[in-house]
Design an enzyme around this catalytic site. Structure first.
Site, mmCIF file in Angstrom:
data_model
loop_
_atom_site.group_PDB
_atom_site.id
_atom_site.type_symbol
_atom_site.label_atom_id
_atom_site.label_comp_id
_atom_site.label_asym_id
_atom_site.label_seq_id
_atom_site.Cartn_x
_atom_site.Cartn_y
_atom_site.Cartn_z
ATOM 1 N N HIS A 142 2.381 16.303 -6.315
ATOM 2 C CA HIS A 142 2.985 15.672 -4.976
ATOM 3 C C HIS A 142 4.377 16.201 -4.694
ATOM 4 O O HIS A 142 4.932 16.685 -5.782
ATOM 5 C CB HIS A 142 3.124 14.189 -4.951
ATOM 6 C CG HIS A 142 1.623 13.485 -4.713
ATOM 7 N ND1 HIS A 142 0.547 13.567 -5.921
ATOM 8 C CD2 HIS A 142 1.224 13.103 -3.816
ATOM 9 C CE1 HIS A 142 -0.515 12.922 -5.255
ATOM 10 N NE2 HIS A 142 -0.166 12.681 -3.870
ATOM 11 N N LYS A 146 7.915 11.101 -3.577
ATOM 12 C CA LYS A 146 7.013 10.278 -3.732
ATOM 13 C C LYS A 146 7.725 9.197 -4.920
ATOM 14 O O LYS A 146 8.293 9.471 -5.713
ATOM 15 C CB LYS A 146 5.665 10.623 -4.431
ATOM 16 C CG LYS A 146 4.663 9.768 -4.679
ATOM 17 C CD LYS A 146 3.268 10.449 -4.475
ATOM 18 C CE LYS A 146 2.206 9.411 -5.106
ATOM 19 N NZ LYS A 146 1.982 8.387 -4.065
HETATM 20 N N1 LIG Z 1 -3.829 6.333 1.394
HETATM 21 C C1 LIG Z 1 -3.333 7.537 1.754
HETATM 22 O O1 LIG Z 1 -4.053 8.349 2.133
HETATM 23 C C2 LIG Z 1 -2.143 7.815 1.586
HETATM 24 C C3 LIG Z 1 -0.984 6.996 1.052
HETATM 25 N N2 LIG Z 1 0.287 7.303 1.003
HETATM 26 C C4 LIG Z 1 1.109 6.154 0.671
HETATM 27 O O2 LIG Z 1 1.490 5.460 1.736
HETATM 28 C C5 LIG Z 1 2.977 4.857 1.078
HETATM 29 C C6 LIG Z 1 3.959 5.334 2.088
HETATM 30 O O3 LIG Z 1 4.299 6.878 1.978
HETATM 31 P P1 LIG Z 1 5.187 7.630 2.703
HETATM 32 O O4 LIG Z 1 4.836 7.493 4.155
HETATM 33 O O5 LIG Z 1 5.316 9.117 2.058
HETATM 34 O O6 LIG Z 1 6.718 7.005 2.183
HETATM 35 P P2 LIG Z 1 7.966 7.097 3.393
HETATM 36 O O7 LIG Z 1 8.913 6.536 2.278
HETATM 37 O O8 LIG Z 1 8.116 8.042 3.969
HETATM 38 O O9 LIG Z 1 7.589 5.756 4.097
HETATM 39 C C7 LIG Z 1 7.579 4.560 4.167
HETATM 40 C C8 LIG Z 1 8.133 3.695 5.395
HETATM 41 O O10 LIG Z 1 8.070 2.182 5.029
HETATM 42 C C9 LIG Z 1 9.223 1.681 5.485
HETATM 43 N N3 LIG Z 1 9.318 0.305 4.893
HETATM 44 C C10 LIG Z 1 9.444 -0.036 3.572
HETATM 45 N N4 LIG Z 1 9.435 -1.304 3.270
HETATM 46 C C11 LIG Z 1 8.791 -1.723 4.566
HETATM 47 C C12 LIG Z 1 8.560 -3.250 4.926
HETATM 48 N N5 LIG Z 1 8.577 -4.396 4.489
HETATM 49 N N6 LIG Z 1 8.232 -3.275 6.356
HETATM 50 C C13 LIG Z 1 8.072 -2.413 7.153
HETATM 51 N N7 LIG Z 1 8.677 -0.978 6.774
HETATM 52 C C14 LIG Z 1 8.542 -0.805 5.679
HETATM 53 C C15 LIG Z 1 10.411 2.732 4.598
HETATM 54 O O11 LIG Z 1 11.742 2.226 5.240
HETATM 55 P P3 LIG Z 1 12.856 2.472 4.102
HETATM 56 O O12 LIG Z 1 12.787 3.944 3.671
HETATM 57 O O13 LIG Z 1 13.912 2.058 5.270
HETATM 58 O O14 LIG Z 1 12.571 1.736 3.105
HETATM 59 C C16 LIG Z 1 9.811 4.015 5.246
HETATM 60 O O15 LIG Z 1 10.219 4.102 6.529
HETATM 61 C C17 LIG Z 1 3.181 5.450 -0.463
HETATM 62 O O16 LIG Z 1 2.379 4.121 -1.053
HETATM 63 C C18 LIG Z 1 2.196 6.528 -0.664
HETATM 64 O O17 LIG Z 1 1.780 6.713 -1.736
HETATM 65 C C19 LIG Z 1 0.806 8.308 1.609
HETATM 66 C C20 LIG Z 1 -0.002 9.361 1.961
HETATM 67 C C21 LIG Z 1 -1.561 9.282 2.216
HETATM 68 O O1 LIG Z 2 2.731 9.395 -1.537
HETATM 69 C C1 LIG Z 2 1.876 10.596 -1.005
HETATM 70 O O2 LIG Z 2 2.321 11.500 -0.384
HETATM 71 C C2 LIG Z 2 0.478 10.259 -1.220
HETATM 72 N N1 LIG Z 2 -0.094 9.077 -1.879
HETATM 73 C C3 LIG Z 2 -1.326 8.510 -1.861
HETATM 74 C C4 LIG Z 2 -1.393 8.567 -3.501
HETATM 75 O O3 LIG Z 2 -0.498 8.345 -4.169
HETATM 76 O O4 LIG Z 2 -2.620 8.712 -3.995
HETATM 77 C C5 LIG Z 2 -2.263 9.503 -1.390
HETATM 78 C C6 LIG Z 2 -1.991 10.893 -1.273
HETATM 79 O O5 LIG Z 2 -1.998 11.496 -2.429
HETATM 80 C C7 LIG Z 2 -0.523 11.214 -0.761
#
Ligand SMILES: NC(=O)C1=CN([C@@H]2O[C@H](COP(=O)(O)OP(=O)(O)OC[C@H]3O[C@@H](n4cnc5c(N)ncnc54)[C@H](OP(=O)(O)O)[C@@H]3O)[C@@H](O)[C@H]2O)C=CC1
Ligand SMILES: O=C(O)C1=N[C@H](C(=O)O)C[C@H](O)C1
Length: 256
Positions: A142, A146
């Site tokens: 990744h 992350k």
């Molecule tokens: N299931 C899937 O297919 C996928 C899952 N993911 C998962 O999604 C999650 C987010 O990933 P990603 O977008 O890369 O992370 P980011 O850090 O880019 O985005 C997360 C956002 O959520 C905000 N946030 C944190 N706490 C809160 C809250 N209590 N309420 C509202 N907003 C909040 C953060 O703000 P701040 O930075 O100010 O804290 C930030 O803007 C991770 O757990 C990742 O592993 C990612 C890709 C695909």
């Molecule tokens: O944080 C990410 O980027 C992603 N998070 C998810 C995970 O932890 O499996 C899904 C995907 O791999 C991207």
């Protein structure tokens, strides 16, 4: 569509996004805005008032493992369906959420460790392969922003492989390692080794490696762009409206 308006037209699904300024949340906002059968009613990030979400039918959460349970409690208490991509779902958390949903049996929550179609298929292929090989290991790669390791996808994949092997009555694969630098053999997830790589330039990648007599099998999936997750997220938003209770994994929605 959620229903009919007075003039007989179907009404769009009202969607709220949590984590809307993050890498995934911002992509979800764009995808919902581009979907003909959905309308974005709230985009909420850290520090914003969650009350804006209460006009939604479905909330989509891509926030942080430390924030997601509180968000889900809010969604369930507010009578909102939820689609969750955020990682960090232990068995304990799933049990807690199931308890909350018992109080609101009409609500649906879909949690998917990975919304990319290829990742869901890779998981299913790995489940099928697991009983035919002596040993299995998972490598996930990744981007270096992350927060969690191993990835939620790799953790889930390892558990699915372990379950398939146990159901087939298989013993742990042979491993002669007696001397090991900490972490060199990866994390032990239900007896399956999981290795995490973090590099700028990567998005989300997973290799599931199987070894047997004189051969190996490698199943690999690559998300090259975060748009790869969007068809699955939109599918989840549509599906969760008619799936009360907790659904874990997009494979359930795809009926694989
Ligand atoms: N299931 C899937 O297919 C996928 C899952 N993911 C998962 O999604 C999650 C987010 O990933 P990603 O977008 O890369 O992370 P980011 O850090 O880019 O985005 C997360 C956002 O959520 C905000 N946030 C944190 N706490 C809160 C809250 N209590 N309420 C509202 N907003 C909040 C953060 O703000 P701040 O930075 O100010 O804290 C930030 O803007 C991770 O757990 C990742 O592993 C990612 C890709 C695909
Ligand atoms: O944080 C990410 O980027 C992603 N998070 C998810 C995970 O932890 O499996 C899904 C995907 O791999 C991207």
């Amino acid at each position: 569509m959620t229903g009919m308006s007075d003039n007989g037209e179907e009404t769009p699904i009202k969607v709220g996004v949590l984590g809307s300024r993050g890498r995934m949340g911002a992509e979800v906002v764009r995808a919902v805005e581009g979907a003909a059968d959905m309308t974005l009613v709230a985009a909420v990030d850290s520090g914003d008032d969650r009350a804006a979400l209460t006009s939604a039918d479905v909330v989509v959460d891509f926030t942080h493992p430390d924030a997601v349970m509180d968000n889900l409690r809010f969604a369930v208490e507010s009578g909102l369906h939820a689609v969750v991509g955020t990682t960090g779902f232990t068995e304990e958390r799933v049990g807690t959420l199931t308890g909350w949903l018992a109080e609101k049996p009409e609500l649906g929550v879909l949690i998917a460790p990975n919304f990319a179609l290829g990742a869901v298929l890779a998981l299913r292929f790995a489940q099928q392969a697991a009983r035919f090989y002596d040993s299995a290991e998972v490598v996930e790669l990744h981007h270096n922003r992350k927060a969690d390791a191993p990835s939620g996808t790799a953790e889930h994949t390892a558990r699915v492989i372990a379950r398939a092997r146990a159901e087939a009555g298989m013993e742990p694969g042979e491993d002669a390692t007696t001397s090991e630098r900490d972490g060199a053999r990866g994390a032990d997830v239900a007896g399956v080794r999981v290795h995490s790589v973090r590099l700028p330039g990567l998005v989300a990648h997973e290799e599931i490696l199987f070894g047997g007599q004189g051969e190996t099998l490698t199943i690999r999936h690559d998300s090259l762009d975060r748009t790869s997750f969007m068809p699955g997220v939109l599918l989840g938003v549509r599906a969760v409206l008619t799936r009360p209770g907790l659904t874990f994994g997009l494979d359930r929605v795809l009926d694989l």
